[in-house]
Design a protein around this motif. Structure first.
Motif, PDB file in Angstrom:
ATOM      1  N   PHE A  52      -2.513  -2.378 -11.352  1.00  0.00           N
ATOM      2  CA  PHE A  52      -2.393  -2.548  -9.850  1.00  0.00           C
ATOM      3  C   PHE A  52      -3.397  -2.465  -9.200  1.00  0.00           C
ATOM      4  O   PHE A  52      -3.831  -2.605  -8.228  1.00  0.00           O
ATOM      5  CB  PHE A  52      -1.306  -1.353  -8.971  1.00  0.00           C
ATOM      6  CG  PHE A  52      -0.188  -0.872  -9.304  1.00  0.00           C
ATOM      7  CD1 PHE A  52       0.487  -2.123  -8.923  1.00  0.00           C
ATOM      8  CD2 PHE A  52       0.484  -0.056 -10.231  1.00  0.00           C
ATOM      9  CE1 PHE A  52       2.093  -1.978  -9.278  1.00  0.00           C
ATOM     10  CE2 PHE A  52       1.492   0.217 -10.737  1.00  0.00           C
ATOM     11  CZ  PHE A  52       2.549  -0.733 -10.154  1.00  0.00           C
ATOM     12  N   TYR A 105      -2.294  -6.274  -2.409  1.00  0.00           N
ATOM     13  CA  TYR A 105      -0.782  -6.334  -2.639  1.00  0.00           C
ATOM     14  C   TYR A 105       0.432  -6.058  -3.296  1.00  0.00           C
ATOM     15  O   TYR A 105       1.465  -6.071  -3.308  1.00  0.00           O
ATOM     16  CB  TYR A 105      -0.721  -8.424  -2.208  1.00  0.00           C
ATOM     17  CG  TYR A 105      -1.462  -9.446  -1.737  1.00  0.00           C
ATOM     18  CD1 TYR A 105      -0.922  -9.829   0.060  1.00  0.00           C
ATOM     19  CD2 TYR A 105      -2.804 -10.027  -1.672  1.00  0.00           C
ATOM     20  CE1 TYR A 105      -1.652 -10.173   0.681  1.00  0.00           C
ATOM     21  CE2 TYR A 105      -3.435 -10.560  -0.607  1.00  0.00           C
ATOM     22  CZ  TYR A 105      -2.931 -10.490   0.260  1.00  0.00           C
ATOM     23  OH  TYR A 105      -3.488 -10.858   1.407  1.00  0.00           O
ATOM     24  N   LYS A 106       0.149  -5.371  -4.054  1.00  0.00           N
ATOM     25  CA  LYS A 106       0.747  -4.669  -4.828  1.00  0.00           C
ATOM     26  C   LYS A 106       0.839  -3.659  -4.907  1.00  0.00           C
ATOM     27  O   LYS A 106       2.388  -3.049  -4.697  1.00  0.00           O
ATOM     28  CB  LYS A 106       0.282  -4.582  -6.487  1.00  0.00           C
ATOM     29  CG  LYS A 106       0.932  -6.566  -7.491  1.00  0.00           C
ATOM     30  CD  LYS A 106       0.328  -6.162  -8.629  1.00  0.00           C
ATOM     31  CE  LYS A 106       0.333  -7.270  -9.608  1.00  0.00           C
ATOM     32  NZ  LYS A 106       0.415  -7.104 -11.111  1.00  0.00           N
ATOM     33  N   LEU A 107       0.018  -2.889  -3.902  1.00  0.00           N
ATOM     34  CA  LEU A 107       0.982  -1.108  -3.501  1.00  0.00           C
ATOM     35  C   LEU A 107       1.077  -1.324  -2.621  1.00  0.00           C
ATOM     36  O   LEU A 107      -0.817  -1.049  -1.501  1.00  0.00           O
ATOM     37  CB  LEU A 107      -0.412  -0.677  -4.287  1.00  0.00           C
ATOM     38  CG  LEU A 107      -0.197   0.118  -5.539  1.00  0.00           C
ATOM     39  CD1 LEU A 107      -0.654   1.399  -6.191  1.00  0.00           C
ATOM     40  CD2 LEU A 107       1.284  -0.412  -5.756  1.00  0.00           C
ATOM     41  N   SER A 108       1.705  -1.200  -1.280  1.00  0.00           N
ATOM     42  CA  SER A 108       1.004  -0.573   0.646  1.00  0.00           C
ATOM     43  C   SER A 108       0.326   0.627   0.222  1.00  0.00           C
ATOM     44  O   SER A 108       0.071   0.496   1.998  1.00  0.00           O
ATOM     45  CB  SER A 108       2.786  -0.904   1.170  1.00  0.00           C
ATOM     46  OG  SER A 108       3.536   0.433   0.157  1.00  0.00           O
ATOM     47  N   GLN A 137       1.441   6.333  -4.222  1.00  0.00           N
ATOM     48  CA  GLN A 137       2.093   6.098  -5.625  1.00  0.00           C
ATOM     49  C   GLN A 137       1.453   6.560  -6.710  1.00  0.00           C
ATOM     50  O   GLN A 137       1.913   7.394  -7.346  1.00  0.00           O
ATOM     51  CB  GLN A 137       1.812   4.478  -5.815  1.00  0.00           C
ATOM     52  CG  GLN A 137       2.429   3.741  -5.687  1.00  0.00           C
ATOM     53  CD  GLN A 137       2.532   2.751  -4.007  1.00  0.00           C
ATOM     54  OE1 GLN A 137       1.450   3.491  -3.673  1.00  0.00           O
ATOM     55  NE2 GLN A 137       3.682   2.802  -3.397  1.00  0.00           N
ATOM     56  N   ARG A 157      -9.864  -6.984  -9.860  1.00  0.00           N
ATOM     57  CA  ARG A 157      -8.577  -7.199  -9.944  1.00  0.00           C
ATOM     58  C   ARG A 157      -8.187  -6.358  -7.815  1.00  0.00           C
ATOM     59  O   ARG A 157      -6.879  -6.316  -8.036  1.00  0.00           O
ATOM     60  CB  ARG A 157      -7.562  -6.057 -10.013  1.00  0.00           C
ATOM     61  CG  ARG A 157      -8.041  -6.572 -11.526  1.00  0.00           C
ATOM     62  CD  ARG A 157      -7.214  -7.476 -12.405  1.00  0.00           C
ATOM     63  NE  ARG A 157      -5.514  -7.249 -12.360  1.00  0.00           N
ATOM     64  CZ  ARG A 157      -4.962  -6.149 -13.271  1.00  0.00           C
ATOM     65  NH1 ARG A 157      -5.882  -5.521 -14.048  1.00  0.00           N
ATOM     66  NH2 ARG A 157      -3.778  -6.522 -12.522  1.00  0.00           N
ATOM     67  N   ASP A 214      -4.367  -7.266  -6.690  1.00  0.00           N
ATOM     68  CA  ASP A 214      -3.201  -6.710  -7.225  1.00  0.00           C
ATOM     69  C   ASP A 214      -3.638  -5.540  -6.308  1.00  0.00           C
ATOM     70  O   ASP A 214      -2.156  -5.407  -6.173  1.00  0.00           O
ATOM     71  CB  ASP A 214      -3.517  -6.169  -9.076  1.00  0.00           C
ATOM     72  CG  ASP A 214      -3.170  -7.634  -9.367  1.00  0.00           C
ATOM     73  OD1 ASP A 214      -2.876  -8.503  -8.827  1.00  0.00           O
ATOM     74  OD2 ASP A 214      -4.020  -8.284 -10.268  1.00  0.00           O
TER      75      ASP A 214
END
Length: 312
Positions: free
Chosen positions: A157, A106-109, A114, A100, A103
């Protein structure tokens, strides 16, 4: 060297630098436990694994992603159900899932921020429902709950949550001092009860020992007096056989008087004996005899009579 030669040399150096930069931008290495995310003109193109790779110069760019287990530590302040504020340190170990990777990149900076937000949300959803004592008792349960919630959310993520440990529960300093005082008072109370029970047992045992001692002492006195009676009976019988015409009372009087003087002799031979005053008139022996007979009839031995005279 003329101007044309100088210009050509400059051009050659410039071309060499451009070629060197081009080669450097073409080759790159991905380390073990890492992965490369390649973009072509800003768009995702491919993922590269550890080893030597090539890029299209000036068109492609590579970003490296660490696949090792990482650790993030947070401290959450919250209030328990009994209105006690506590600090709860949480240590989260997480790892990017290789399958993954897209994801995760690119999904979490900012993955740690988070994760921190989700940890705060999970802790604040559990601890305020518990008292301070229940929070300490269910520390491992809180860790499991945080781990399950984080894993459910972060797996979407591209992250795998390995552990989410509640490493400590730190109440306010005044509350901690009060808890220690309560604990010390309870332990002192238990210790006092234990000492009281020990004293009670000791006194009961002493009383039992004293009662048993007095019972044995009474049995000894009774046996002693029985032996005296048996001895007197035997002495009377032998004396009557040896001296015809004597009565039992005469023999008894003689034996008792003899035993009385033997007792006085024993007392005088013992160290630290008290002074005994004896009458010196001619009828004193008869008085002694009458007192001994009266004492014997009252259940007293010659030793008791001597002791009574000492007190006088």
């Amino acid at each position: 060297m003329d101007a044309a030669a100088t210009f050509l040399l400059f051009i050659a150096i410039l071309v060499g630098i451009v070629l060197l930069v081009t080669v450097l931008k073409t080759l790159y290495t991905v380390r073990t436990a890492s992965a490369g995310v390649v973009e072509r003109f800003g768009k995702f193109n491919r993922i590269t694994k550890p080893g030597l790779h090539f890029l299209i110069p000036y068109a492609e760019k590579v970003f490296f992603v660490d696949l090792q287990v990482q650790q993030a530590q947070f401290s959450v302040e919250t209030k328990t159900r009994d209105n006690v504020f506590v600090q709860i340190p949480v240590s989260v170990q997480y790892q990017v899932l290789e399958e993954r990777l897209f994801d995760a990149f690119y999904k979490l900076s900012r993955p740690q921020k988070q994760i921190e937000s989700f940890v705060f949300n999970s802790i604040l959803g559990h601890v305020p429902k518990l008292t301070l004592d229940e929070t300490f008792e269910q520390q491992s349960g809180i860790s499991v709950a945080v781990k399950v919630e984080l894993d459910t959310i972060m797996s979407g993520f591209g992250f795998n949550i390995l552990t989410a440990l509640v490493t400590d529960i730190i109440p306010d300093a005044k509350v901690k001092t009060a808890m220690n005082d309560i604990n010390a008072a309870q332990r002192s109370q238990v210790a006092a009860q234990a000492r009281g029970e020990a004293d009670k047992v000791l006194k009961v045992k002493q009383a039992e020992a004293e009662a048993q001692s007095k019972a044995l002492q009474g049995q000894g006195i009774a046996a002693e007096r029985q032996a005296i009676i048996d001895g007197l009976r035997s002495s009377i019988e032998h004396f009557r056989e040896a001296v015809p015409g004597t009565t039992a009372e005469d023999v008894m009087a003689l034996v008792l008087l003899t035993q009385y003087f033997d007792t006085l002799k024993d007392i005088g031979m013992k160290g630290g004996s008290s002074t005994i005053f004896l009458p010196n008139n001619p009828g004193a022996a008869n008085d002694f005899l009458q007192q001994i007979v009266a004492g014997l009839r009252a259940g007293r031995t010659p030793e008791d009579i001597v002791a009574g005279q000492q007190k006088k």
